[in-house]
Every structure is written in structure tokens, then in C-alpha cells.
Enzyme design. Structure first.
Site, PDB file in Angstrom:
ATOM      1  N   SER A 268       0.826  -1.204   0.000  1.00 37.15           N
ATOM      2  CA  SER A 268       0.000   0.000   0.000  1.00 37.15           C
ATOM      3  C   SER A 268       0.869   1.266   0.000  1.00 37.15           C
ATOM      4  CB  SER A 268      -0.958  -0.072   1.186  1.00 37.15           C
ATOM      5  OG  SER A 268      -2.075   0.690   0.911  1.00 37.15           O
ATOM      6  N   LYS A 272       3.984   2.005  -2.625  1.00 36.78           N
ATOM      7  CA  LYS A 272       4.343   3.205  -3.403  1.00 36.78           C
ATOM      8  C   LYS A 272       5.813   3.512  -3.112  1.00 36.78           C
ATOM      9  CE  LYS A 272      -0.125   5.153  -1.782  1.00 36.78           C
ATOM     10  NZ  LYS A 272      -1.186   4.546  -2.498  1.00 36.78           N
ATOM     11  N   TRP A 359     -10.182   0.148  -4.752  1.00 41.94           N
ATOM     12  CA  TRP A 359      -9.637   1.478  -4.396  1.00 41.94           C
ATOM     13  C   TRP A 359      -8.246   1.649  -5.017  1.00 41.94           C
ATOM     14  CZ3 TRP A 359     -11.145   5.995  -2.644  1.00 41.94           C
ATOM     15  CH2 TRP A 359     -10.299   6.820  -1.891  1.00 41.94           C
ATOM     16  N   HIS A 410      -7.596  -5.923   0.658  1.00 40.72           N
ATOM     17  CA  HIS A 410      -6.344  -5.176   0.766  1.00 40.72           C
ATOM     18  C   HIS A 410      -5.506  -5.698   1.931  1.00 40.72           C
ATOM     19  CE1 HIS A 410      -4.023  -1.555   0.042  1.00 40.72           C
ATOM     20  NE2 HIS A 410      -4.121  -1.192   1.320  1.00 40.72           N
TER      21      HIS A 410
HETATM   22  C1  GTR Z   1      -5.332   4.407   2.119  1.00 36.21           C
HETATM   23  C2  GTR Z   1      -4.786   5.264   1.026  1.00 36.21           C
HETATM   24  C3  GTR Z   1      -4.079   4.391   0.029  1.00 36.21           C
HETATM   25  C4  GTR Z   1      -3.184   3.381   0.681  1.00 36.21           C
HETATM   26  C5  GTR Z   1      -3.665   2.872   2.014  1.00 36.21           C
HETATM   27  C6  GTR Z   1      -2.616   2.182   2.885  1.00 36.21           C
HETATM   28  O1  GTR Z   1      -6.124   5.045   3.009  1.00 36.21           O
HETATM   29  O2  GTR Z   1      -5.834   5.943   0.432  1.00 36.21           O
HETATM   30  O3  GTR Z   1      -3.414   5.186  -0.912  1.00 36.21           O
HETATM   31  O4  GTR Z   1      -1.899   3.817   0.754  1.00 36.21           O
HETATM   32  O5  GTR Z   1      -4.218   3.855   2.778  1.00 36.21           O
HETATM   33  O6  GTR Z   1      -1.464   2.554   2.927  1.00 36.21           O
HETATM   34  O7  GTR Z   1      -3.009   1.246   3.557  1.00 36.21           O
END
Ligand code: GTR
Length: 429
Positions: A268, A272, A359, A410
Site C-alpha cells: 500500500s 508506493k 480502491w 487489501h
Molecule cells: C489508504 C490510502 C491508500 C493506501 C492505504 C494504505 O487510506 O488511500 O493510498 O496507501 O491507505 O497505505 O493502507
């Protein structure tokens, strides 16, 4: 009359039944044909429906993705076509790297600092004797201020040394990466990674820069940033990526680790970061962007799931100020995320998605990887990935690139790690 009716109705019924039967056979045959041609992953309509209802301002419908044109990877700012890996490295790669620094993640300052390492704990019989645990403090100091990155490392005892290694950027509760192994989390599956002959290590992102917006006063920003912040000054993701490089500095001093074979992994926001870390630091031989989404692997121009405007609003500290210029203005961005992946070439890269994690735009993440392949082909001419996404739970490998969509939500799970290791067995070992 009565007789005719009694005779004819069953007869018509039989004809009707036969017709229905034939139609069903035809339908099922065309379904088999159709599904054979169309086995690639697609967003589950029920998930699309559910998410669209709960977030009506976010697009989850594929048919509502706007038309877009990606910036050319292999045409440089002067309009010349890049023909070779040499031209790529000397010219276009530099241009794209600068564009990402200026417009997305920000520039890392060149403030001098000193670093030192201290192994504060070493246990040669960790994991029932299968591994050596090392807990290392990476001490950074500059201008009278100090910061410590805590690196935890398990090295397999029964593998030929130096060993290849995974480095996880931990953006979750440190309990997930318990060095005592009382808590065992699939997020960082030490036992399983060791068993496959890899070292596994982790640092906590907050050690480098706490994950909150405080105007860049705390963490490494508070130490290395001098003078006023500029629109292209580094954000928090770039700071975490910098932290990953400091762990790599340590690996270069540890004879147990084959520092030419280190994979940086992140989930996540960590995903990145892992991609940006490998773009900035070519010592990483492999990067894993797990469900990295917007600002990671997902193409910004698709505006599917999380968008640039949304991420800048929710996390104003992650990117540089210039990144806000692309809020609801993605088509004007001089880069898109296929170019981020291309910066990792010719090294290995693994991009992932999860079926219900719309998402983070699974399709946009695959398209990004797919569109980075012209750069990989400069190094490996026969390399290719299929145009169509692979089915769920079916990793696809194209030379030094790999991708999967895992079932479920996720997360970073053992299933994901096992596929990373299947891939790294091929490209690192
Ligand atoms: C979310 C965010 C994502 C992702 C995520 C995470 O809220 O919108 O871009 O990075 O967090 O890191 O779990």
C-alpha cells in the site's frame, strides 16, 4: 376434438422441451467458448456496486474510465525516439527520474549527514536454530540532531552465504514484525522466508518520518531540511524510500547479505515507497509494489478508485507540493505510473493487486506494468506480458516483471510472499 387436444398437447410440449434443451446446450457451449476467450480478471460487479454505493464520488465502473493518452516512455523531451538501453540510461531515464522528483515525490535534499551502525542484539539460534537474528540501529546525525532507524534482520543459517534478502518497509503496527516471534503475522512471514533460503528484514516507516502531517517538522525532514520548503521538496514517501536506502547501506557492510540481491517490498503506502525507493536507488535488485494503488503502480489518468485529488486531500504530507497541480488535472501530468515502473528496468519488479481492493485499481496497476515493457525490451528484446490481465490467483511473469491479483481484500499475506519468492527464485537466485 377432445382426442386431438389430448394427443397434441403432450406432442407440442415435447417439441417445446426439445427446443429449450437445444437452446440450453447451445448457450452452455457458447458460454464455455466465451469464458475461454475471456478468463482475465475483471472487477466483480457486486463489489463495484457495493463500493459505488458507499463512495458515490469515486468511480468504480470500468465503462466510466475516461479516454486518456499515456505520455510516451521512449520519446524524449526533444522528440527523439530512444532506440537502445544506452540512450535510455544516459538520456530518457534521467529525464523521467527528474520529472518524478519535481512533480510527484519531491527531491531529497543533499544536506550532509553521518551514519553509523550498531548491532544491539545478535542471536545465532533464532527460529529454533534456523536463523540468526540481528537487531541493528542505524544512527543518522546532522546539524546536532539525531535519528535512529531500527532494522530487524533474520539470516538463514542453513543457506550458502552471502544470501539474497527481502527488506520490508513496515507501514503497519510494529507487532506485525515481532523479532521475538511470539506474534507471527503473514505480513512479515519470517519462518517461511528463511525456509526458502532468503534473509528477511524490516524497518518501521515512522522511525524515518512519522506518518502524519506536521508541516515536515518531525522525522528526517526536521533534520535534513534546511531553509524554506519548495514546491518540489521531498514528501514523506520519499523520506521512507530514503530510509530503505540507509538499510541498504548497512547491508553493504554485512557479509551475510548479498547486497546485489536485495528486494525492497512494501504494501500500500509502503508499496508506493518500495517502487520509488528502487527508482531512486539502483542498488535494489528487485521491487515489490503490493497493492500500491494511486501514487504507486496505478495509472493516474484512469481516475479509477483513489485519485490524485483524493490522495492529496487525505495525505497532504506524502508527496511534494507540485503533485497538487495534478488534482483533477491528470492528463496534464508530464508522467504516469508506467514510467515509474520503467525506472526500475532492467531490474526485477513485481506488482500486485487484490480482487476486492478496487480502491487501488487492479486493472490500472496491470496496465502500468504492461506499458512499462517497451523499456524492459530495450534490455530483453523478446520479453512480453499478455495484453489481458491474468485470472485471479494466477501470477503472470514476463521476464523481469511479474503480476498477480490475489483473492480477497487489501492486505499482504503469505500467499503473496510465496509468489514473490517463486519469482525471486528465478530472477535473484
Ligand atoms: C489508504 C490510502 C491508500 C493506501 C492505504 C494504505 O487510506 O488511500 O493510498 O496507501 O491507505 O497505505 O493502507
Amino acid at each position: 376434438m377432445i382426442d386431438m387436444i389430448t394427443i397434441n398437447i403432450p406432442c407440442m410440449k415435447r417439441i417445446l422441451l426439445l427446443n429449450v434443451y437445444c437452446t440450453l446446450i447451445l448457450l452452455s457451449q457458447s458460454f464455455v467458448l466465451f469464458s475461454q476467450q475471456d478468463q482475465g480478471w475483471k472487477a466483480d460487479p457486486a463489489t463495484v456496486e457495493k463500493l459505488s454505493k458507499s463512495q458515490p464520488d469515486i468511480n468504480y465502473f470500468e465503462e466510466r474510465v475516461p479516454q486518456y493518452k499515456l505520455p510516451e516512455i521512449l520519446i524524449n523531451s526533444k522528440g527523439s525516439k530512444i532506440q537502445s538501453s544506452g540512450e535510455w540510461e544516459q538520456n530518457r531515464r534521467q529525464e523521467i527520474l527528474q520529472l518524478f522528483r519535481e512533480n510527484v515525490y519531491g527531491r531529497t535534499p543533499s544536506t550532509p549527514y553521518t551514519k553509523s551502525y550498531r548491532v544491539v542484539n545478535e542471536d545465532k539460534s533464532a527460529i529454533g536454530g534456523a536463523a540468526t537474528l540481528k537487531q541493528v540501529e542505524i544512527l543518522i546525525s546532522s546539524g546536532g540532531k539525531e535519528l535512529t532507524i531500527h532494522l530487524t534482520l533474520f539470516v538463514p543459517n542453513n543457506a550458502p552465504h552471502p544470501v539474497p534478502a527481502f527488506l520490508l518497509i513496515n507501514n503497519r503496527d510494529p507487532k506485525n514484525t515481532d523479532p521475538t516471534r511470539q506474534v507471527r503475522s503473514e505480513f512479515w512471514p519470517v519462518e517461511e522466508v528463511i525456509a526458502r533460503g532468503y534473509a528477511i528484514s524490516v524497518f518501521y516507516n515512522d522511525d524515518v518520518d512519522p506518518d502524519n502531517f506536521d508541516d515536515f517538522r518531525n522525522g528526517i525532514h526536521g533534520i535534513l531540511d534546511r531553509g524554506e520548503r519548495k514546491d518540489d521538496s521531498w514528501g514523506t514517501l520519499a523520506a521512507w524510500a530514503w530510509g530503505a536506502s540507509r538499510c541498504m547501506d548497512y547491508f553493504e557492510t554485512d557479509s551475510d547479505i548479498d547486497c546485489r540481491k536485495v528486494a525492497v517490498v512494501g504494501h500500500s503506502r509502503g508499496g508506493k515507497t518500495a517502487l520509488w525507493a528502487a527508482a531512486e536507488d539502483s542498488r535494489f535488485a528487485m521491487a515489490v509494489g503490493n497493492e500500491s494503488g494511486c501514487g504507486g503502480a496505478a495509472l493516474a489518468r484512469r481516475r479509477y478508485g483513489e485519485t490524485v485529488a483524493r490522495i492529496n486531500k487525505g495525505f497532504p504530507h506524502w508527496f511534494c507540493t507540485n503533485y497538487r497541480k495534478w488534482n483533477n488535472n491528470e492528463d496534464a501530468m508530464p508522467v504516469d505510473m508506467h514510467m515509474l515502473i520503467s525506472l526500475i528496468a532492467p531490474r526485477a519488479v513485481y506488482i500486485t493487486s487484490a480482487d476486492q481492493d478496487l480502491w487501488a485499481d487492479p486493472k490500472g496497476s496491470y496496465l502500468s506494468l504492461f506499458n512499462s515493457t517497451p523499456v524492459y525490451r530495450l534490455y530483453y528484446p523478446g520479453m512480453s506480458l499478455p495484453v489481458q490481465m491474468p485470472p485471479m490467483n494466477t501470477p503472470v511473469v514476463g521476464g523481469k516483471t511479474a503480476y498477480h491479483v490475489r483473492d480477497g481484500v487489501h492486505n499482504l499475506l503469505l500467499k503473496d510472499w510465496n509468489w514473490f519468492m517463486d519469482f525471486s527464485d528465478k530472477v535473484l537466485k
